[in-house]
Design a protein around this motif. Structure first.
Motif, PDB file in Angstrom:
ATOM      1  N   SER A 106       0.810  -1.220   0.000  1.00 31.47           N
ATOM      2  CA  SER A 106       0.000   0.000   0.000  1.00 31.47           C
ATOM      3  C   SER A 106       0.842   1.268   0.000  1.00 31.47           C
ATOM      4  O   SER A 106       0.445   2.272  -0.566  1.00 31.47           O
ATOM      5  CB  SER A 106      -0.969   0.003   1.179  1.00 31.47           C
ATOM      6  OG  SER A 106      -0.273   0.101   2.395  1.00 31.47           O
ATOM      7  N   ASP A 130       3.655   0.835  -3.661  1.00 28.02           N
ATOM      8  CA  ASP A 130       3.147   0.435  -4.965  1.00 28.02           C
ATOM      9  C   ASP A 130       4.252  -0.251  -5.780  1.00 28.02           C
ATOM     10  O   ASP A 130       4.619   0.208  -6.859  1.00 28.02           O
ATOM     11  CB  ASP A 130       2.585   1.649  -5.716  1.00 28.02           C
ATOM     12  CG  ASP A 130       1.811   1.248  -6.952  1.00 28.02           C
ATOM     13  OD1 ASP A 130       1.253   0.137  -6.978  1.00 28.02           O
ATOM     14  OD2 ASP A 130       1.801   2.039  -7.922  1.00 28.02           O
ATOM     15  N   SER A 147      10.614  -0.425  -6.338  1.00 24.43           N
ATOM     16  CA  SER A 147       9.594   0.625  -6.356  1.00 24.43           C
ATOM     17  C   SER A 147      10.101   1.873  -7.078  1.00 24.43           C
ATOM     18  O   SER A 147      11.239   2.289  -6.879  1.00 24.43           O
ATOM     19  CB  SER A 147       9.210   1.005  -4.925  1.00 24.43           C
ATOM     20  OG  SER A 147       8.324   2.095  -4.920  1.00 24.43           O
TER      21      SER A 147
END
Length: 107
Positions: free
Chosen positions: A13, A16, A45
């Protein structure tokens, strides 16, 4: 919810990620069976772009602050940008070819 699932949920969360792997390595240490105290995290990420390694680790540690304070004894972090990950590994590894499973003929 177990610790590994909480780690995965929070990292998914917050970052991402293009790739996330959370491995419970507790069994490799002198802890009771079923422990969740030692983890390895591989996290790819776009939010790591332009960030030094120490800042990436600080960001992960901040997200997992509660788990680190109360449950996790050791956390090995492997943090990458998308381009670093592709350069090192070409992306997530492919799954192996299927050997036929139930369709395979008995010998």
């Amino acid at each position: 919810m177990n610790i590994q699932s909480r780690i995965e949920e929070k990292l998914l969360s917050h970052f991402d990620p293009a790739y996330l792997e959370v491995v419970n390595e507790s069994h490799q240490h002198n802890v009771p069976t079923g422990s969740e105290t030692h983890f390895k995290v591989v996290l790819v990420s776009p939010s790591f772009s332009g960030e030094r390694l120490i800042n990436r680790h600080r960001a992960v540690n901040a997200v997992l602050r509660d788990e680190l304070a109360d449950h996790i004894h050791a956390l090995a972090l492997h943090t990458y940008t998308d381009s670093e990950w592709r350069g090192l590994y070409g992306g997530a590894p492919d799954s192996p070819d299927c050997l036929g499973g139930l369709k395979r003929k008995a010998s």
